[in-house]
Design a protein around this motif. Structure first.
Motif, PDB file in Angstrom:
ATOM      1  N   ARG A 555       2.014 -64.267  33.899  1.00 35.43           N
ATOM      2  CA  ARG A 555       2.420 -63.624  32.483  1.00 35.43           C
ATOM      3  C   ARG A 555       3.541 -62.756  33.064  1.00 35.43           C
ATOM      4  NH1 ARG A 555      -3.576 -61.223  31.063  1.00 35.43           N
ATOM      5  NH2 ARG A 555      -3.920 -60.343  33.469  1.00 35.43           N
ATOM      6  N   LEU A 556       3.952 -62.298  32.253  1.00 32.08           N
ATOM      7  CA  LEU A 556       4.640 -61.249  32.116  1.00 32.08           C
ATOM      8  C   LEU A 556       4.807 -60.143  31.473  1.00 32.08           C
ATOM      9  CD1 LEU A 556       8.186 -63.254  32.750  1.00 32.08           C
ATOM     10  CD2 LEU A 556       7.102 -62.682  34.312  1.00 32.08           C
ATOM     11  N   ARG A 557       4.847 -59.551  31.674  1.00 30.06           N
ATOM     12  CA  ARG A 557       4.924 -57.654  30.517  1.00 30.06           C
ATOM     13  C   ARG A 557       6.360 -56.717  30.370  1.00 30.06           C
ATOM     14  NH1 ARG A 557      -0.758 -55.906  30.559  1.00 30.06           N
ATOM     15  NH2 ARG A 557      -2.024 -57.584  29.777  1.00 30.06           N
ATOM     16  N   TYR A 558       6.355 -55.830  29.785  1.00 31.83           N
ATOM     17  CA  TYR A 558       7.265 -55.148  30.004  1.00 31.83           C
ATOM     18  C   TYR A 558       7.702 -54.158  29.230  1.00 31.83           C
ATOM     19  CZ  TYR A 558      10.362 -59.792  30.065  1.00 31.83           C
ATOM     20  OH  TYR A 558      10.741 -60.806  30.361  1.00 31.83           O
ATOM     21  N   GLY A 559       8.506 -53.052  30.136  1.00 31.16           N
ATOM     22  CA  GLY A 559       7.812 -50.896  29.809  1.00 31.16           C
ATOM     23  C   GLY A 559       9.421 -50.523  29.790  1.00 31.16           C
ATOM     24  N   HIS A 560       9.283 -49.242  29.541  1.00 27.95           N
ATOM     25  CA  HIS A 560      10.196 -48.730  29.350  1.00 27.95           C
ATOM     26  C   HIS A 560       9.839 -47.658  30.798  1.00 27.95           C
ATOM     27  CE1 HIS A 560      11.650 -50.572  25.594  1.00 27.95           C
ATOM     28  NE2 HIS A 560      11.922 -50.494  26.092  1.00 27.95           N
ATOM     29  N   TRP A 561      10.924 -47.338  30.934  1.00 28.56           N
ATOM     30  CA  TRP A 561      11.143 -45.397  32.664  1.00 28.56           C
ATOM     31  C   TRP A 561      12.063 -44.974  32.203  1.00 28.56           C
ATOM     32  CZ3 TRP A 561      13.480 -45.009  36.417  1.00 28.56           C
ATOM     33  CH2 TRP A 561      14.425 -45.661  36.437  1.00 28.56           C
ATOM     34  N   ARG A 562      12.016 -43.529  32.823  1.00 30.54           N
ATOM     35  CA  ARG A 562      13.013 -42.829  32.268  1.00 30.54           C
ATOM     36  C   ARG A 562      13.643 -42.495  34.175  1.00 30.54           C
ATOM     37  NH1 ARG A 562      13.571 -39.430  28.008  1.00 30.54           N
ATOM     38  NH2 ARG A 562      13.375 -40.487  26.173  1.00 30.54           N
ATOM     39  N   ASP A 563      14.921 -43.020  33.378  1.00 29.82           N
ATOM     40  CA  ASP A 563      15.446 -42.311  35.205  1.00 29.82           C
ATOM     41  C   ASP A 563      17.101 -41.454  34.686  1.00 29.82           C
ATOM     42  OD1 ASP A 563      17.760 -43.121  37.378  1.00 29.82           O
ATOM     43  OD2 ASP A 563      18.437 -44.838  36.429  1.00 29.82           O
ATOM     44  N   GLY A 564      16.727 -39.908  35.321  1.00 28.66           N
ATOM     45  CA  GLY A 564      17.487 -38.840  34.445  1.00 28.66           C
ATOM     46  C   GLY A 564      17.298 -38.609  32.902  1.00 28.66           C
ATOM     47  N   ASP A 565      18.462 -39.291  32.580  1.00 20.50           N
ATOM     48  CA  ASP A 565      18.625 -38.643  30.907  1.00 20.50           C
ATOM     49  C   ASP A 565      19.007 -40.366  30.500  1.00 20.50           C
ATOM     50  OD1 ASP A 565      18.822 -35.978  31.025  1.00 20.50           O
ATOM     51  OD2 ASP A 565      20.632 -36.261  30.942  1.00 20.50           O
ATOM     52  N   ALA A 566      18.675 -41.126  30.908  1.00 19.30           N
ATOM     53  CA  ALA A 566      18.648 -42.636  30.775  1.00 19.30           C
ATOM     54  C   ALA A 566      17.497 -43.685  30.861  1.00 19.30           C
ATOM     55  CB  ALA A 566      19.883 -43.816  31.507  1.00 19.30           C
ATOM     56  N   THR A 567      16.996 -44.471  29.969  1.00 25.71           N
ATOM     57  CA  THR A 567      16.183 -45.077  29.926  1.00 25.71           C
ATOM     58  C   THR A 567      16.391 -46.232  30.074  1.00 25.71           C
ATOM     59  OG1 THR A 567      15.117 -43.870  27.485  1.00 25.71           O
ATOM     60  CG2 THR A 567      14.496 -46.307  28.314  1.00 25.71           C
ATOM     61  N   ARG A 568      15.023 -46.809  30.951  1.00 24.25           N
ATOM     62  CA  ARG A 568      16.099 -48.250  31.798  1.00 24.25           C
ATOM     63  C   ARG A 568      14.241 -49.378  31.711  1.00 24.25           C
ATOM     64  NH1 ARG A 568      20.214 -47.667  33.832  1.00 24.25           N
ATOM     65  NH2 ARG A 568      20.494 -45.392  34.590  1.00 24.25           N
ATOM     66  N   ALA A 569      14.687 -50.416  31.267  1.00 27.65           N
ATOM     67  CA  ALA A 569      13.010 -51.024  31.112  1.00 27.65           C
ATOM     68  C   ALA A 569      12.954 -51.710  32.238  1.00 27.65           C
ATOM     69  CB  ALA A 569      13.126 -52.801  30.407  1.00 27.65           C
ATOM     70  N   LEU A 570      11.893 -52.616  32.716  1.00 31.17           N
ATOM     71  CA  LEU A 570      11.376 -52.518  34.100  1.00 31.17           C
ATOM     72  C   LEU A 570      10.271 -54.035  33.414  1.00 31.17           C
ATOM     73  CD1 LEU A 570       7.861 -52.075  34.289  1.00 31.17           C
ATOM     74  CD2 LEU A 570       8.835 -50.107  35.286  1.00 31.17           C
ATOM     75  N   THR A 571      10.001 -55.635  34.738  1.00 34.85           N
ATOM     76  CA  THR A 571       9.475 -56.298  34.217  1.00 34.85           C
ATOM     77  C   THR A 571       7.785 -55.884  35.187  1.00 34.85           C
ATOM     78  OG1 THR A 571      11.556 -57.340  33.903  1.00 34.85           O
ATOM     79  CG2 THR A 571       9.055 -58.487  34.318  1.00 34.85           C
ATOM     80  N   ALA A 572       7.089 -56.623  34.956  1.00 34.84           N
ATOM     81  CA  ALA A 572       5.349 -56.843  35.155  1.00 34.84           C
ATOM     82  C   ALA A 572       5.308 -57.928  35.274  1.00 34.84           C
ATOM     83  CB  ALA A 572       4.367 -55.839  34.811  1.00 34.84           C
ATOM     84  N   VAL A 573       4.824 -58.470  36.662  1.00 36.60           N
ATOM     85  CA  VAL A 573       4.669 -59.781  37.288  1.00 36.60           C
ATOM     86  C   VAL A 573       3.383 -59.764  37.842  1.00 36.60           C
ATOM     87  CG1 VAL A 573       7.248 -60.418  37.108  1.00 36.60           C
ATOM     88  CG2 VAL A 573       6.182 -59.862  39.230  1.00 36.60           C
ATOM     89  N   ASP A 574       2.660 -61.231  37.893  1.00 41.13           N
ATOM     90  CA  ASP A 574       1.427 -61.215  39.101  1.00 41.13           C
ATOM     91  C   ASP A 574       2.473 -61.921  40.099  1.00 41.13           C
ATOM     92  OD1 ASP A 574       0.012 -62.349  40.559  1.00 41.13           O
ATOM     93  OD2 ASP A 574      -1.479 -63.598  38.256  1.00 41.13           O
TER      94      ASP A 574
END
Length: 842
Positions: A555-574
């Motif tokens: 399964r894959l999951r997605y989340g957001h995180w802050r990179d300074g003033d920008a917002t980026r996405a990431l993927t979580a994997v097994d």
């Protein structure tokens, strides 16, 4: 002179009708876009204010940031003791625990899947609660539910009916009430199920925990003072925020999701007005040429050059003011149509009354007047330069000056240099915008010099078809400035359509190719609603992974995180199961190293940041704040694209950093001994209790990832047709005006034996020739810049060029057909001219 200007404008109102229409349509588009975005913003503000209207303060779990990419972040639930501690603070009149989450409704065995949220919440009476019962009563038992009126009406749910609510757990509940939200029957594009507090806790598996606490201050207590007391009582791990701030933050997050639509509408309005500007300038240029004798007589009668200049600009001002007023009124009406059109392409916008702000009125008049008057400046200066002696002779044909040619060549060269810099060097991609401006300016200046040769080249099939075709080609080549301006207006609209078509198709093809190369799974399970952060309950993975027909499920999951003033996405994997359903290529490190809690970066991102394996990447998460994660691997860019983001962490790390517990995708490899059909039957049976979970093959999975591209591409293409329509009206306008100028020529052609039918075909052939020239220029221009954009994007992420030949051929066919239709009215007018009267025209 002003009275003369007014009389001249009114006397020639038919001549300026199409010019007026072009400005009206441009102002309509700009006004409609502003009205729509202002309306959506106001409605979202009202919606969130209504949700917190009876609450002074809200106590929630503290987070580092509230929302990301238009989505509010999930928060951890509050312990059961927190509401009691808040209620015991002096000055608190009411402290209501609230529970809310996702709960899908199912009616008569059929899921109700809205485009928005499926809200499950605990019932709270007014004034704390935003919902009011409008029929029946509130829920008092754990097997009772209140449904919003809008859902009840659309799904034909009545009091006493049994519905199923699917959250973390599932329950069959009896409808005992129908609720409204403010003055509406529910939340836009959503379903609402309101149950008792204990029922909500059970369905969402919260135990005795709650989502938040709504606080009402006692009479005479200042909420700001009470906030400090509650913060001291509950501690720093909780956020105590004024309801108005929460409402503003929620509305801002919702508006972020619509921000791209406003940019698209304003960009398209600019394109429409640019096309309209070419039409206006062309129309005034033709009119000034036709009025040479009239203007010269005015000069001979004592009018100064300044008076003539002001007369022509005054005529443009009258047109601009009239068009702006009409466009403003039509823009308000068009906002509703654009909202319906956006909804048809899957972009839901809030319903409600339209909002017209003073800013929109000022923009409408400023745009309409400035575009019209600015487009008329060149023709007006030429009119002012008419000498009195010109009244005694025919005007000479306009020539293309050397200065114009040199300036056009320099602009075109600058555009080509900018494109080369983007393609060959690391020049920023926005430089292509400057290149596009330079290219348009270059074409506009060089057009008259290039048009004769291009027209004769493109017109060869017409010339070979007979005398009308040869005459049409000669006529278009004989007036290169007019033909170039008319064709360029249409070419700009076609260039934008071609650019979007080629770029959209290329991005989709690149996503498809990357996904096919990397993802080796036999099946994919995803949410049918394509939620940004997923939408699959963990129970879906549990059921699928236990099937004997399934060898492995990852399964894959997605989340957001802050990179300074920008917002980026990431993927979580097994890391343990992903290699069995995906073919990943690492340039450094490994996927297995993720088990230690690090992060894998796409290769391009690592280069841009100057990071390598072993370096630390500071990442700010809403739940835990800033955490430095070690870089444990570098992944090929195409492989990262297949996993949807440039940052990859493990599921274990995700669980420590995020509150969300939903999966986005489940990649499945079936057992070797099971055929495809048998595996599909088993998986579908496991998904029977999860209506929003959808079994997909690779093509469907790619379609879900590119759905947004299809929506935007479809919406933009439809809206760009307005620019094309204006340009086609320009062809009609130009030909209609040229009939007056060519009256004697037409009379002579009729006198020497040309039939009305042949004359009509000559005019229509000229219209088709202009449309063909515009199609060639537009597709070459749009396709060329799309190629440059694809190559530039390919520096960061592998992107393949894919040309939608069929779609472009359809665009050409539509343009040529529309050109033929644009020539009908001018051809009809020419055919009706009296031969003797036409020959006698000076």
């Amino acid at each position: 002179m002003w009275r003369l200007t007014l009389r001249t404008t009114l006397a020639r109102r038919a001549r300026l009708a199409l010019t007026l229409l072009a400005v009206v349509l441009g102002v309509t588009f700009a006004t409609g876009g502003l009205v729509l975005t202002d309306t959506s913003g106001r409605l979202l503000d009202d919606q969130f204010r209504t949700a917190t209207a009876g609450v002074d303060l809200t106590v929630r779990d503290a987070v580092a940031f509230d929302s990301a990419m238009g989505v509010e972040v999930a928060r951890d639930p509050l312990p059961a003791a927190v509401p009691d501690r808040v209620g015991a603070v002096p000055g608190v009149a009411t402290a209501r625990p609230l529970v809310r989450g996702q709960g899908l409704l199912e009616v008569a065995g059929r899921p109700v899947v809205p485009t928005g949220a499926s809200l499950l919440a605990s019932w709270v009476p007014a004034p704390v609660g935003a919902f009011t019962v409008r029929g029946g009563r509130p829920p008092v038992a754990d097997d009772e539910v209140v449904i919003d009126e809008d859902t009840a009406r659309s799904q034909r749910i009545g009091l006493g009916d049994i519905v199923t609510v699917r959250a973390t757990d599932t329950a069959r509940l009896r409808v005992v009430g129908l609720a409204g939200f403010g003055d509406r029957g529910g939340l836009p594009n959503s379903t609402v199920a309101l149950v008792t507090l204990s029922s909500a806790q059970r369905l969402l598996r919260l135990g005795s925990n709650v989502s938040e606490v709504a606080v009402v201050a006692a009479p005479g207590v200042v909420p700001e003072d009470l906030r400090d007391r509650i913060t001291a009582a509950v501690g720093p791990g909780y956020e105590v925020a004024p309801s108005r701030d929460i409402a503003a933050a929620g509305a801002a997050a919702a508006r972020d999701q619509l921000g791209w639509l406003q940019l698209v509408l304003l960009a398209l309005a600019a394109a429409v007005l640019l096309v309209g500007a070419f039409l206006i300038a062309n129309t005034f240029s033709i009119v000034i040429t036709q009025r040479t004798r009239e203007l010269a007589l005015l000069r001979a009668a004592g009018a100064t050059a300044g008076q003539v200049l002001r007369s022509v600009l005054g005529e443009a001002l009258l047109v601009g003011l009239t068009a702006s007023a009409a466009g403003l009124g039509l823009g308000v009406a068009a906002a509703t149509g654009i909202r319906d059109l956006a909804r048809a392409f899957g972009v839901p916008l809030p319903e409600g009354g339209l909002v017209l702000t003073p800013r929109t009125v000022l923009v409408a008049f400023a745009v309409g007047v400035l575009v019209t008057v600015g487009s008329a400046v060149g023709p007006a200066r030429r009119a002012a330069a008419v000498a009195p002696v010109a009244a005694l002779r025919s005007a000479a044909a306009a020539r293309t000056g050397r200065v114009r040619v040199v300036a056009g060549a320099l602009a075109a060269a600058a555009g080509l240099a900018a494109i080369a810099a983007v393609l060959a060097a690391d020049a920023p991609v926005p430089l292509l915008g400057a290149a596009a401006v330079a290219a348009v300016v270059g074409l506009a200046l060089l057009g008259p010099a290039l048009t004769p040769a291009l027209v004769r080249l493109i017109g060869r099939p017409l010339a070979a078809a007979g005398v009308p075709g040869r005459l049409a080609t000669d006529s278009a080549a004989r007036t290169p400035r007019r033909t170039a301006a008319t064709a360029l207006a249409l070419a700009l609209g076609l260039a934008l359509i071609s650019f979007m078509a080629v770029l959209g198709t290329s991005v989709k093809s690149s996503v498809r190719q990357s996904y096919a190369e990397v993802i080796t799974a036999d099946h994919i399970v995803e949410s049918a609603r394509n939620e940004m952060l997923g939408g699959l309950s963990p129970a879906v993975y549990d059921r699928i992974s236990r099937l004997p027909e399934v060898a492995v499920a990852s399964r894959l999951r997605y989340g957001h995180w802050r990179d300074g003033d920008a917002t980026r996405a990431l993927t979580a994997v097994d890391p343990a199961t992903l290699p069995r359903v995906a073919n990943l290529h690492f340039t450094a490190g490994s996927l297995a190293a993720l088990t230690g809690g690090g992060v894998v970066l796409a290769e391009q991102v690592a280069r841009d940041r100057g990071l390598g394996v072993g370096d630390q990447l500071p990442m700010t998460f809403s739940r835990t704040g800033t955490r430095p994660l070690p870089v444990v691997g570098l992944l090929r860019d195409g492989d990262a694209r297949a996993l949807s983001t440039d940052y990859i962490i493990s599921l274990d790390t995700f669980a420590r950093l995020y509150s969300e517990e939903v999966d986005a995708s489940i990649l499945i490899r079936t057992a070797d001994s099971v055929d495809r059909a048998g595996a599909e039957r088993a998986i579908r049976a496991a998904l029977a209790d999860t209506p929003t979970a959808q079994l997909r093959d690779q093509a469907a999975a790619v379609a879900g990832r590119t759905m947004m591209i299809d929506q935007v591409l479809g919406l933009v293409t439809v809206l760009l047709m307005l620019a094309v329509l204006i340009a086609l009206l320009g062809i009609t306008n130009t030909l209609a005006l040229s009939i007056t100028e060519r009256t004697a020529e037409i009379g002579l052609l009729r006198a020497v034996g040309m039939t009305r039918r042949q004359l009509g075909w000559m005019i229509r052939a000229e219209a088709v020739l202009v449309a063909a020239l515009a199609s060639a220029l537009g597709i070459a221009l749009g396709g060329g810049f799309a190629l440059a954009m694809v190559r530039a994007l390919g520096r960061d992420v592998p992107t393949v060029l894919a040309v939608p030949t069929g779609r472009l051929l359809i665009v050409v066919a539509v343009a040529l057909t529309a050109g033929l239709l644009a020539g009908l009215l001018p051809a009809r007018r020419a055919a009706r001219l009296d031969v003797l009267a036409a020959i006698g025209t000076p």
